[in-house]
Design a protein around this motif. Structure first.
Motif, short mmCIF file in Angstrom:
data_model
loop_
_atom_site.label_atom_id
_atom_site.label_comp_id
_atom_site.label_asym_id
_atom_site.label_seq_id
_atom_site.Cartn_x
_atom_site.Cartn_y
_atom_site.Cartn_z
N LEU A 131 -78.06 54.77 -78.37
CA LEU A 131 -77.36 54.82 -77.08
C LEU A 131 -75.87 55.08 -77.26
O LEU A 131 -75.28 55.88 -76.53
CB LEU A 131 -77.55 53.51 -76.31
CG LEU A 131 -78.83 53.35 -75.52
CD1 LEU A 131 -78.94 51.95 -74.95
CD2 LEU A 131 -78.90 54.38 -74.40
N GLU A 184 -74.65 51.80 -68.16
CA GLU A 184 -75.27 50.57 -67.65
C GLU A 184 -76.36 50.08 -68.59
O GLU A 184 -76.47 48.87 -68.84
CB GLU A 184 -75.83 50.80 -66.24
CG GLU A 184 -74.75 51.09 -65.21
CD GLU A 184 -73.60 50.11 -65.23
OE1 GLU A 184 -73.84 48.88 -65.31
OE2 GLU A 184 -72.44 50.56 -65.17
N ARG A 185 -77.17 50.98 -69.13
CA ARG A 185 -78.23 50.58 -70.08
C ARG A 185 -77.60 50.02 -71.36
O ARG A 185 -78.13 49.08 -71.96
CB ARG A 185 -79.15 51.74 -70.39
CG ARG A 185 -80.07 52.09 -69.23
CD ARG A 185 -81.18 53.04 -69.62
NE ARG A 185 -80.75 54.31 -70.20
CZ ARG A 185 -80.34 55.37 -69.50
NH1 ARG A 185 -80.29 55.32 -68.18
NH2 ARG A 185 -80.00 56.47 -70.11
N ARG A 244 -77.34 45.43 -72.79
CA ARG A 244 -77.77 44.88 -74.08
C ARG A 244 -76.82 43.78 -74.58
O ARG A 244 -77.11 43.12 -75.56
CB ARG A 244 -77.86 46.00 -75.10
CG ARG A 244 -78.89 47.05 -74.70
CD ARG A 244 -78.94 48.17 -75.70
NE ARG A 244 -80.15 48.14 -76.48
CZ ARG A 244 -81.31 48.64 -76.09
NH1 ARG A 244 -81.42 49.21 -74.92
NH2 ARG A 244 -82.36 48.59 -76.87
#
Length: 132
Positions: free
Chosen positions: A17, A32-33, A37
């Motif tokens: 990511l 956002e993803r 985390r």
């Protein structure tokens, strides 16, 4: 051979990511993803000895999205230092290339938490820059 576990999988997943985020001006959904985390109580000790928290990390990621075309990141030498019911402490080497020939190796220690559904969250990270 290293055993399969959610902590090592998280290291691989988050680096994919980060690499995607730094490489291109991906949509805000990637940010956002990525931030999902990290625990809102996240803390970090930077290679220069400075510290940052969750809001500062978000600011750094938001500012640097798409700013490093060709950025690469890979993790090696993953070791579980301690494992307990709510998480683990892991160490690993993080190899980064900025896409312009500058390479760094960071020796990192992370405190990772795991919830009842098995989701791994970053609670703390310390990075030290090392020689290749």
């Amino acid at each position: 051979m290293q055993e399969a576990n959610p902590y090592f999988a998280e290291l691989d997943d988050i680096n994919a990511l980060v690499q995607a985020w730094y490489n291109s001006a991906a949509d805000a959904g990637v940010l956002e993803r990525l931030m999902a985390r990290f625990s809102v109580e996240f803390s970090m000790i930077l290679p220069n000895g400075g510290t940052l928290n969750y809001p500062a990390l978000r600011e750094i990621f938001a500012k640097n999205g798409g700013q490093y075309p060709g950025f690469e990141i890979a993790t090696t030498d993953m070791v579980i230092v301690a494992r307990y019911p709510a998480g683990a402490v892991v160490t690993y080497n993080e190899h980064q290339s900025d896409g312009q020939g500058k390479r760094t190796v960071r020796r990192s220690t992370a405190v990772l938490e795991i919830d009842e559904q098995g989701k791994v969250m970053w609670r703390h990270l310390q990075e030290t820059i090392c020689a290749d």
